[in-house]
Enzyme design. Structure first.
Site, PDB file in Angstrom:
ATOM      1  N   TYR A  19      39.703  69.332  57.379  1.00 65.40           N
ATOM      2  CA  TYR A  19      40.166  70.292  58.379  1.00 65.40           C
ATOM      3  C   TYR A  19      39.334  71.562  58.439  1.00 65.40           C
ATOM      4  CZ  TYR A  19      44.414  67.420  58.043  1.00 65.40           C
ATOM      5  OH  TYR A  19      45.302  66.388  58.028  1.00 65.40           O
ATOM      6  N   TYR A 147      53.744  65.334  63.886  1.00 67.21           N
ATOM      7  CA  TYR A 147      52.520  64.993  63.151  1.00 67.21           C
ATOM      8  C   TYR A 147      52.850  63.844  62.201  1.00 67.21           C
ATOM      9  CZ  TYR A 147      48.623  65.034  60.023  1.00 67.21           C
ATOM     10  OH  TYR A 147      47.545  64.630  59.282  1.00 67.21           O
ATOM     11  N   ASP A 239      60.122  59.787  59.753  1.00 65.18           N
ATOM     12  CA  ASP A 239      58.998  60.078  58.869  1.00 65.18           C
ATOM     13  C   ASP A 239      59.437  61.229  57.958  1.00 65.18           C
ATOM     14  OD1 ASP A 239      56.720  60.957  57.643  1.00 65.18           O
ATOM     15  OD2 ASP A 239      55.473  60.969  59.450  1.00 65.18           O
ATOM     16  N   LYS A 268      53.969  62.048  49.666  1.00 66.38           N
ATOM     17  CA  LYS A 268      53.815  63.410  49.152  1.00 66.38           C
ATOM     18  C   LYS A 268      54.503  63.650  47.806  1.00 66.38           C
ATOM     19  CE  LYS A 268      52.515  65.722  53.381  1.00 66.38           C
ATOM     20  NZ  LYS A 268      51.143  66.172  53.221  1.00 66.38           N
TER      21      LYS A 268
END
Ligand code: PMP
Length: 418
Positions: A19, A147, A239, A268
């Site tokens: 990024y 996202y 999600d 995560k």
């Protein structure tokens, strides 16, 4: 600052970082080690961490229980392929995840990153219809601000403007990206009515749209999605890669709405910020559509490292800590401290919005003109806070102490007030 270590100067010309415009971005900070909620830099400085490494390190860095589990597993068996073989860690983890997730989520497919877990969910959903002999249900309904990852399939279900993927518009498969339903407006329901026959499912990050801008919505929204999905027999996919494992105040965000998705993705925090691992958890109904004498009805997917024993050992140790220590209570305390600590930001010039949910604190600005300069001001002040787009956010470890949390919130106030 001291001279950077040798490994830094020699390796930096060969790394491609995420990024970032590599030409203009500020050089990354060299980290020597981590400890609890601290990042220790190679030059000896210690930063209080407000991000928990993209909110993975839920129990703080280097938690001895997780480290010991990884070490023990490494000595016994780091990895074995899951094609035709299973091991204790992966089966224990599958069983425990299903016990933790709301019923009837009963089958776990493991992968190595969140993006892949979402791709697997999408593949399951599309094949669910094909296996049942229904063709044409191939699109997903997803939401502005959403996202779900950086791979090609997941880019296509992100907000095209905000999902960092607008460059690829026209190349990606086209799905429907619309606004989340809002109170007093039935545009969402009408859209579903119109397009139901083309839809494999509805995909959303429940309660908090994370990387798309830390935007919040309420449990009512999730109940509307479930109702619309039920009405037209669509699959609902949550999600929970960001929201799962207590981040929003319950073990999974969907619990506050009393809504159960047909497929849920997690990742995560699953391994407490140690080893990559993600999972797609399917309901019995979804799994049943693949259970057949026809080999063509099988889910043809199998990441090489799926169910990696080290990662599963780390995840089992992470779940032990959720069982033995009161993390939900900790989230309530963090939520209070974030509300109190960020309240003062409301009055600052340039601040558009301050919001807190669970262990997530967000200060949204009207605009951030020089993101790089802002980032280095935080590091100079002794905290690791990584603003993006127009927001400054905190997603600390759930084990963070009062003093460290106060340092994070007061530094945000001080830096933004300058
Ligand atoms: N879904 C959500 C909600 C996420 O926050 C992320 C990562 N930020 C992903 C999917 C993708 O996960 P990964 O980066 O592990 O591929």
């Amino acid at each position: 600052m001291n001279r950077p270590p040798d490994w830094y100067s020699r390796g930096l010309p060969h790394i491609w970082l995420p990024y970032n415009q590599m030409k203009t971005t500020a050089p990354p900070l060299a980290v020597a080690r981590t400890d609890g909620t601290r990042i220790v830099l190679a030059d000896g400085r210690e930063l209080v961490d407000g991000v928990a490494s993209w909110w993975t390190a839920c129990h703080g860095y280097n938690h001895p229980h997780i480290v010991a589990a990884i070490q023990a597993q490494a000595a016994r068996m780091p990895h074995v392929m899951l094609g035709g073989l299973v091991h204790e860690q992966v089966l224990n983890l599958a069983r425990r995840l299903c016990a933790l997730a709301p019923a009837p989520l009963t089958r776990v497919f493991f992968s190595d990153s969140g993006s892949v877990a979402v791709e697997v969910a999408m593949k399951m959903a599309v094949q669910y219809w094909l296996n049942r002999g229904i063709r044409g249900r191939t699109k997903f309904l997803c939401f502005r601000g959403g996202y779900h990852g950086d791979t090609f399939a997941t880019m296509a279900v992100c907000d095209p403007e905000e999902g960092m993927h607008n460059l690829f518009t026209g190349i990606l498969p086209e799905h429907y990206v619309i606004d989340l339903p809002s109170a007093g407006d039935d545009a969402f329901e009408r859209f579903v009515e119109q397009h139901a026959d083309e839809l494999a499912g509805i995909l959303v990050e429940p309660l908090v749209q994370g990387a798309g801008g830390m935007k919040f919505h309420g449990p009512d929204t999730l109940r509307r999605l479930r109702a619309a999905a039920d009405k037209r027999d669509l699959l609902l996919i949550f999600d929970e890669i960001f929201t799962g494992f207590a981040r929003t105040g319950t073990m999974f965000a969907c619990e506050v709405a009393g809504v159960v998705p047909d497929i849920m993705t997690v990742g995560k925090a699953l391994t407490g910020g140690t080893i990559p691992l993600a999972a797609t958890i399917a309901s019995q109904k979804v799994f049943d559509a693949f259970w057949s004498d026809d080999p063509a009805h099988a889910l043809m997917h199998g990441p090489t490292y799926m169910g990696n024993a080290l990662a599963c050992a780390a995840a089992n140790a992470t779940l032990d800590l959720f069982e033995s220590e009161d993390r939900l209570g900790a989230v309530r305390a963090i939520e209070d401290a974030l509300r109190r600590g960020l309240e003062g930001c409301r009055g600052l010039s340039g601040v558009a919005h301050v919001r807190v949910r669970g262990a997530i604190g967000v200060v949204q600005l009207h605009a951030i003109s020089n993101l790089g300069a802002l980032k280095s001001r935080f590091a100079d002040a002794g905290v690791w806070v990584r603003p993006f787009r127009d927001i400054v956010y905190l997603t600390p470890a759930l084990t963070i102490g009062e003093a460290d949390l106060a340092k994070l919130t007061s530094t945000i106030g001080a830096v933004l007030g300058q």
